[in-house]
Structures are given as C-alpha cells and as structure tokens.
Design a protein around this motif. Structure first.
Motif, PDB file in Angstrom:
ATOM      1  N   ARG A 193       0.835  -1.209   0.000  1.00  0.00           N
ATOM      2  CA  ARG A 193       0.000   0.000   0.000  1.00  0.00           C
ATOM      3  C   ARG A 193       0.869   1.258   0.000  1.00  0.00           C
ATOM      4  O   ARG A 193       0.405   2.354   0.317  1.00  0.00           O
ATOM      5  CB  ARG A 193      -0.941   0.005   1.209  1.00  0.00           C
ATOM      6  CG  ARG A 193      -1.883  -1.182   1.254  1.00  0.00           C
ATOM      7  CD  ARG A 193      -3.006  -0.991   2.266  1.00  0.00           C
ATOM      8  NE  ARG A 193      -2.504  -0.802   3.613  1.00  0.00           N
ATOM      9  CZ  ARG A 193      -2.686   0.303   4.340  1.00  0.00           C
ATOM     10  NH1 ARG A 193      -3.326   1.334   3.834  1.00  0.00           N
ATOM     11  NH2 ARG A 193      -2.224   0.363   5.567  1.00  0.00           N
TER      12      ARG A 193
ATOM     13  N   GLU B  82      -0.036   4.910  -1.149  1.00  0.00           N
ATOM     14  CA  GLU B  82      -0.962   5.760  -0.403  1.00  0.00           C
ATOM     15  C   GLU B  82      -0.259   7.001   0.144  1.00  0.00           C
ATOM     16  O   GLU B  82      -0.878   8.053   0.303  1.00  0.00           O
ATOM     17  CB  GLU B  82      -1.612   4.979   0.736  1.00  0.00           C
ATOM     18  CG  GLU B  82      -2.508   3.840   0.277  1.00  0.00           C
ATOM     19  CD  GLU B  82      -3.633   4.286  -0.656  1.00  0.00           C
ATOM     20  OE1 GLU B  82      -4.238   5.353  -0.399  1.00  0.00           O
ATOM     21  OE2 GLU B  82      -3.881   3.584  -1.651  1.00  0.00           O
TER      22      GLU B  82
ATOM     23  N   ILE C  54      -0.116   9.482  -2.654  1.00  0.00           N
ATOM     24  CA  ILE C  54      -1.455  10.053  -2.825  1.00  0.00           C
ATOM     25  C   ILE C  54      -1.719  11.103  -1.751  1.00  0.00           C
ATOM     26  O   ILE C  54      -2.285  12.174  -2.029  1.00  0.00           O
ATOM     27  CB  ILE C  54      -2.505   8.926  -2.803  1.00  0.00           C
ATOM     28  CG1 ILE C  54      -2.333   8.039  -4.043  1.00  0.00           C
ATOM     29  CG2 ILE C  54      -3.922   9.492  -2.729  1.00  0.00           C
ATOM     30  CD1 ILE C  54      -3.140   6.753  -4.007  1.00  0.00           C
ATOM     31  N   CYS C  55      -1.294  10.834  -0.519  1.00  0.00           N
ATOM     32  CA  CYS C  55      -1.420  11.808   0.561  1.00  0.00           C
ATOM     33  C   CYS C  55      -0.651  13.084   0.240  1.00  0.00           C
ATOM     34  O   CYS C  55      -1.145  14.196   0.466  1.00  0.00           O
ATOM     35  CB  CYS C  55      -0.914  11.195   1.867  1.00  0.00           C
ATOM     36  SG  CYS C  55      -0.879  12.335   3.280  1.00  0.00           S
TER      37      CYS C  55
ATOM     38  N   GLN D  52      -2.897  14.862  -2.441  1.00  0.00           N
ATOM     39  CA  GLN D  52      -4.244  15.265  -2.023  1.00  0.00           C
ATOM     40  C   GLN D  52      -4.246  16.128  -0.774  1.00  0.00           C
ATOM     41  O   GLN D  52      -5.047  17.066  -0.665  1.00  0.00           O
ATOM     42  CB  GLN D  52      -5.107  14.022  -1.808  1.00  0.00           C
ATOM     43  CG  GLN D  52      -5.377  13.239  -3.092  1.00  0.00           C
ATOM     44  CD  GLN D  52      -6.325  12.079  -2.891  1.00  0.00           C
ATOM     45  OE1 GLN D  52      -6.514  11.590  -1.769  1.00  0.00           O
ATOM     46  NE2 GLN D  52      -6.926  11.604  -3.970  1.00  0.00           N
TER      47      GLN D  52
ATOM     48  N   PRO E   7       1.031  16.171  -9.038  1.00  0.00           N
ATOM     49  CA  PRO E   7       1.258  14.727  -9.230  1.00  0.00           C
ATOM     50  C   PRO E   7       2.571  14.387  -9.926  1.00  0.00           C
ATOM     51  O   PRO E   7       3.267  13.455  -9.506  1.00  0.00           O
ATOM     52  CB  PRO E   7       0.050  14.301 -10.075  1.00  0.00           C
ATOM     53  CG  PRO E   7      -1.016  15.274  -9.731  1.00  0.00           C
ATOM     54  CD  PRO E   7      -0.304  16.577  -9.522  1.00  0.00           C
TER      55      PRO E   7
ATOM     56  N   PRO F  78      -1.646   9.008 -13.903  1.00  0.00           N
ATOM     57  CA  PRO F  78      -1.309   9.515 -12.566  1.00  0.00           C
ATOM     58  C   PRO F  78      -0.788  10.948 -12.561  1.00  0.00           C
ATOM     59  O   PRO F  78      -0.753  11.580 -11.509  1.00  0.00           O
ATOM     60  CB  PRO F  78      -0.238   8.534 -12.072  1.00  0.00           C
ATOM     61  CG  PRO F  78       0.362   7.973 -13.323  1.00  0.00           C
ATOM     62  CD  PRO F  78      -0.765   7.911 -14.320  1.00  0.00           C
TER      63      PRO F  78
ATOM     64  N   ASP G  28      -4.373  12.257 -12.246  1.00  0.00           N
ATOM     65  CA  ASP G  28      -5.085  11.644 -11.132  1.00  0.00           C
ATOM     66  C   ASP G  28      -4.137  10.687 -10.433  1.00  0.00           C
ATOM     67  O   ASP G  28      -3.924   9.560 -10.885  1.00  0.00           O
ATOM     68  CB  ASP G  28      -6.327  10.904 -11.632  1.00  0.00           C
ATOM     69  CG  ASP G  28      -7.030  10.119 -10.533  1.00  0.00           C
ATOM     70  OD1 ASP G  28      -6.741  10.349  -9.338  1.00  0.00           O
ATOM     71  OD2 ASP G  28      -7.867   9.254 -10.875  1.00  0.00           O
ATOM     72  N   ILE G  29      -3.541  11.136  -9.349  1.00  0.00           N
ATOM     73  CA  ILE G  29      -2.504  10.355  -8.667  1.00  0.00           C
ATOM     74  C   ILE G  29      -3.022   9.006  -8.177  1.00  0.00           C
ATOM     75  O   ILE G  29      -2.252   8.061  -8.017  1.00  0.00           O
ATOM     76  CB  ILE G  29      -1.893  11.167  -7.503  1.00  0.00           C
ATOM     77  CG1 ILE G  29      -0.584  10.549  -7.009  1.00  0.00           C
ATOM     78  CG2 ILE G  29      -2.903  11.319  -6.363  1.00  0.00           C
ATOM     79  CD1 ILE G  29       0.539  10.608  -7.999  1.00  0.00           C
ATOM     80  N   THR G  30      -4.344   8.876  -7.978  1.00  0.00           N
ATOM     81  CA  THR G  30      -4.879   7.601  -7.491  1.00  0.00           C
ATOM     82  C   THR G  30      -4.741   6.485  -8.525  1.00  0.00           C
ATOM     83  O   THR G  30      -4.932   5.310  -8.192  1.00  0.00           O
ATOM     84  CB  THR G  30      -6.356   7.723  -7.078  1.00  0.00           C
ATOM     85  OG1 THR G  30      -7.156   8.022  -8.228  1.00  0.00           O
ATOM     86  CG2 THR G  30      -6.539   8.814  -6.026  1.00  0.00           C
TER      87      THR G  30
ATOM     88  N   ARG H 288      -2.785   3.331  -7.778  1.00  0.00           N
ATOM     89  CA  ARG H 288      -3.365   2.159  -7.109  1.00  0.00           C
ATOM     90  C   ARG H 288      -3.698   1.048  -8.104  1.00  0.00           C
ATOM     91  O   ARG H 288      -3.887  -0.099  -7.708  1.00  0.00           O
ATOM     92  CB  ARG H 288      -4.656   2.563  -6.389  1.00  0.00           C
ATOM     93  CG  ARG H 288      -4.480   3.481  -5.192  1.00  0.00           C
ATOM     94  CD  ARG H 288      -5.846   3.944  -4.693  1.00  0.00           C
ATOM     95  NE  ARG H 288      -5.732   4.756  -3.487  1.00  0.00           N
ATOM     96  CZ  ARG H 288      -6.627   5.682  -3.132  1.00  0.00           C
ATOM     97  NH1 ARG H 288      -7.683   5.908  -3.913  1.00  0.00           N
ATOM     98  NH2 ARG H 288      -6.457   6.375  -2.026  1.00  0.00           N
ATOM     99  N   ARG H 289      -3.779   1.402  -9.388  1.00  0.00           N
ATOM    100  CA  ARG H 289      -4.287   0.453 -10.382  1.00  0.00           C
ATOM    101  C   ARG H 289      -3.143  -0.043 -11.267  1.00  0.00           C
ATOM    102  O   ARG H 289      -3.097   0.193 -12.479  1.00  0.00           O
ATOM    103  CB  ARG H 289      -5.392   1.119 -11.201  1.00  0.00           C
ATOM    104  CG  ARG H 289      -6.565   1.588 -10.343  1.00  0.00           C
ATOM    105  CD  ARG H 289      -7.732   2.094 -11.167  1.00  0.00           C
ATOM    106  NE  ARG H 289      -7.435   3.325 -11.890  1.00  0.00           N
ATOM    107  CZ  ARG H 289      -7.538   4.550 -11.374  1.00  0.00           C
ATOM    108  NH1 ARG H 289      -7.897   4.714 -10.098  1.00  0.00           N
ATOM    109  NH2 ARG H 289      -7.276   5.616 -12.113  1.00  0.00           N
TER     110      ARG H 289
END
Length: 407
Positions: free
Chosen positions: A326, A329, A332-333, A336, A342, A381, A384-386, A389-390
């Motif tokens: 993980r 994350e 991402i923190c 966000q 990004p 990314p 969209d930095i999330t 996760r993918r």
C-alpha cells in the motif's frame, strides 16, 4: 541465520516461472511518464537483456511483446524507507523475537512482504535497520525470490552511550558485513516525543566515517535540533522530521541534505491496525495519542518542506506491518493533502529517489542505458494520482513480474 539460508536455498531449488528476458522485448505505451518530469504520448520502449535500449516517440513498432497502449507507463517506484521484516504473525499480532515464530517463518513472511511491494509497482526499496534483509536482498538479486531491489543498512546505530571512536568502528564493521548504507537513530520515536538522543560529536563521527568509507547515511530525526545536528555533521538524508522548522529546512537545502518526510500512511496504518500493535513496547495509549497528533503535523511539515527553495524531497513511506503493498498511499497523501503536483510527486519517487540512492545512472527513469524497471497503471497519474493504485504491469531489470493485460 543458517536456518534462513536453508529456507532460501529451498526456494531457489524450485522451478522459476518468471524467466528473465533473453531476447529484446518491445513495450507499446499509450502514455509515457519518463520519471524526470517529461511525458510522451504513444511511445515505444525496447528492452534488451534487462536494459532499456531505445525509447521512440511513436507506437508503430510492428512486433510488440507487451501492448500497454491503454495504459500509462512509468519507471518503477523507489521507496526510500520500508521495513520488509515487519509483519503480523499468525496470531494477528506484530511479530516480535519472543512470539515463537521460527527464522524460516519470518523469512517467508518477509518474502511475502517483498512480493506484495513489488507487484504494487515499487521496484526498489531501501530498508533501514534489519540484519535479516541481507539474505533477502541477495536472493532477490539472484532472481530466486520475486521482490524489489533491496538496499539495506543491516543493524542501525542507536546507542547514545557509545564514544565517537566506537561509533566509527561500528561504521567500518557494517561495511564489512555488507551494508549498503548506515542508518542512525538521532532522536526518540514520535511515540516518545522525538527528542534528540545523540550529540554533535557522535553524529560527526558516524557520518564522517561513513563518508570516508563511501557509504551514505540515513538519520531518523524528528526534532529540529536533531535534524540540525545531522545536517551539520554532513549526513546524507534525514527521515521523518515531523517537528522540522523553516530554519533547519533552509539549512538542509543549503547543505544539499535530502529530506524524506512521511505524509500519513505510516501513522494511519498504526491507527488502523491498533489492536495488532497495542501493548507491545511503546505502542501504548500515550504512543497512539502521539501518532494521532502526528498526522496533521506531518502534513504541515511536508508543506513547509515544499515551500523551502532548493530542498531535495524524496519519497519514503516507513512501511511497516500492514502497509506493504500500500506504499503509494503516501504519494497520494502528498498530492491530495500536501498539495504537491502529481508529476512532481512521481519524480520524487523515481529519478530523484535514484539520485538519493547514488543510482541515478542505473535507475529512476525510462531512458536508454538504464535498467528496465518499468510499470504501467490504468489511468493517468500525472492528472489523477490515485491511478497509482491500479497497477497492471511490473517489470524489474527486464523481468516481468505482473501483467494483467491480454498476451
């Protein structure tokens, strides 16, 4: 340690399904993030014997080994601070030396953490402070165990009662034992308040001797005072820095000291897994209260660092039990909650991270001559930095470890 080597040799004897590439492979990318701040649509990457040999600004190659035209391709991420030896045992509690787990069981748990980390898109980790890392590092390098490239400090230096001469001798011993760098505890844990634990003479001795031995130094330091002493001692990189001030951050920028602040994953992971930690060492009511308070402080320290001109901010998660796999994350923190663009966040986890490790000529970018550490994610990314996760594809040093697309 002989028991650990036995279990690793057993794993080595098993047939490997993930063979290294022996002929050139071609990767078609719908979008390329090069790790140095640049992007390119419709790129083609050629990998030959583990090394990137060509990057073209087109996707017209006739023979394609991996069609990633639906995805964004970028360098494998570099986590500059992760603890693969931390895991939850079969009783659902943080592993400790007295919980009854055998060395073989612990090494298997570490290998599981390494695999989870690699398949999440992190192809290199720096592990500050575990002797067990050495065998895992070496067997991953042999290709016997799937995992990220590991750099380890082995046992950290933390005893505040040692003399400068003794500390210099420990640095030399760590090098002889095979350490890639030196880890130093210069302050208390955040759970104990983060006050300094070493003095200027001690830090001067450790970091001075490490430099003489050709080794980098990573310093655990929460207080501004401990950060200042480490910077003045010429240490390479400072970790955490929750109580950093503008003054010490400016000093670090002037001296070229790397800074690795955590944004929130490590604290949230402790709180989310409180029942698995509570009652062990300083994981008590006071310690968890400190960690709750640390979350906004860590974000504020990160914002302060970003506002410091010239400060080199790298990415390290301090991933412990419960956080492996993980790691993103924390990036991402940073985006966000910390307000980092990004693409800047990605660069901190790729080319700048490689520079901090002294490996800028080998890792951290998608460019000819560098090792083929390449991942792909579903989405963009840089917008969209999330999307980090993918992950759908992972290659380390030219060897494929994950491919969720159609062959």
């Amino acid at each position: 340690m002989p028991h650990i080597r036995t279990v690793m040799l057993t794993m080595l004897s098993l047939p490997m399904t993930l063979a290294a590439q022996t002929t050139p492979v071609t990767i078609r990318a719908g979008r390329l993030i090069d790790g140095r701040g640049g992007t390119m649509p419709n790129a083609t990457i050629v990998v030959d014997h583990g090394t990137i040999s060509r990057v073209d600004a087109s996707s017209t190659a006739s023979a394609v080994t991996y069609d990633l035209s639906r995805y964004t391709v970028l360098p494998g991420l570099i986590d500059g601070h992760a603890h693969l030896s931390w895991y939850f045992n079969r009783s659902g509690r943080l592993h400790t030396p007295s919980d009854g787990d055998t060395p073989e069981q612990s090494m298997l748990a570490m290998a599981g953490n390494a695999f989870a980390t690699l398949t999440s898109g992190v192809t290199t980790v720096q592990s500050p402070g575990s002797p067990e890392d050495k065998d895992l590092r070496d067997f991953i390098a042999l290709g016997a165990v799937p995992g990220p490239r590991i750099l380890t400090s082995l046992q950290p230096i933390s005893n505040p009662r040692l003399t400068p001469d003794t500390l210099r001798a420990i640095v030399r011993r760590r090098k002889a034992e095979g350490a890639d760098f030196i880890k130093i505890f210069a302050s208390q844990s955040i759970r104990d308040g983060g006050a300094p634990t070493l003095n200027q003479a001690q830090l001067d001795a450790i970091c001075g001797e490490a430099k003489a031995q050709g080794l980098r130094t990573l310093v655990h330091a929460h207080s501004a005072e401990s950060m200042t002493m480490a910077t003045l001692a010429g240490c390479t990189q400072i970790e955490h820095g929750v109580f950093a001030t503008d003054e010490v951050l400016r000093l670090m920028a002037e001296r070229g000291t790397y800074f690795d602040p955590q944004c929130g994953l490590v604290f949230r992971n402790y709180l989310d897994n409180r029942a698995k930690y509570e009652g062990i060492g300083n994981y008590n009511e006071t310690g968890f209260a400190f960690m709750e308070k640390a979350i906004p402080l860590a974000v504020a320290a990160f914002k302060r660092a970003r506002a410091t001109p010239g400060l080199k901010i790298v990415w390290g998660t301090d991933a412990v039990a419960g956080a492996h796999g993980r790691n993103v994350e924390d990036l991402i923190c940073r985006v966000q909650d910390g307000g980092q663009p990004p693409l800047e966040a990605i660069t901190s986890a790729t080319s700048l991270g490689a520079q901090a490790l002294g490996l800028a000529g080998q890792l951290g970018a998608i460019a000819p001559g560098l090792q083929a550490d390449i991942i792909a994610v579903d989405g963009d990314p840089s917008a969209d930095i999330t999307a980090l996760r993918r992950v759908v594809f992972v290659m380390r040093a030219g060897r494929e470890y994950r491919f969720d697309g159609v062959r």
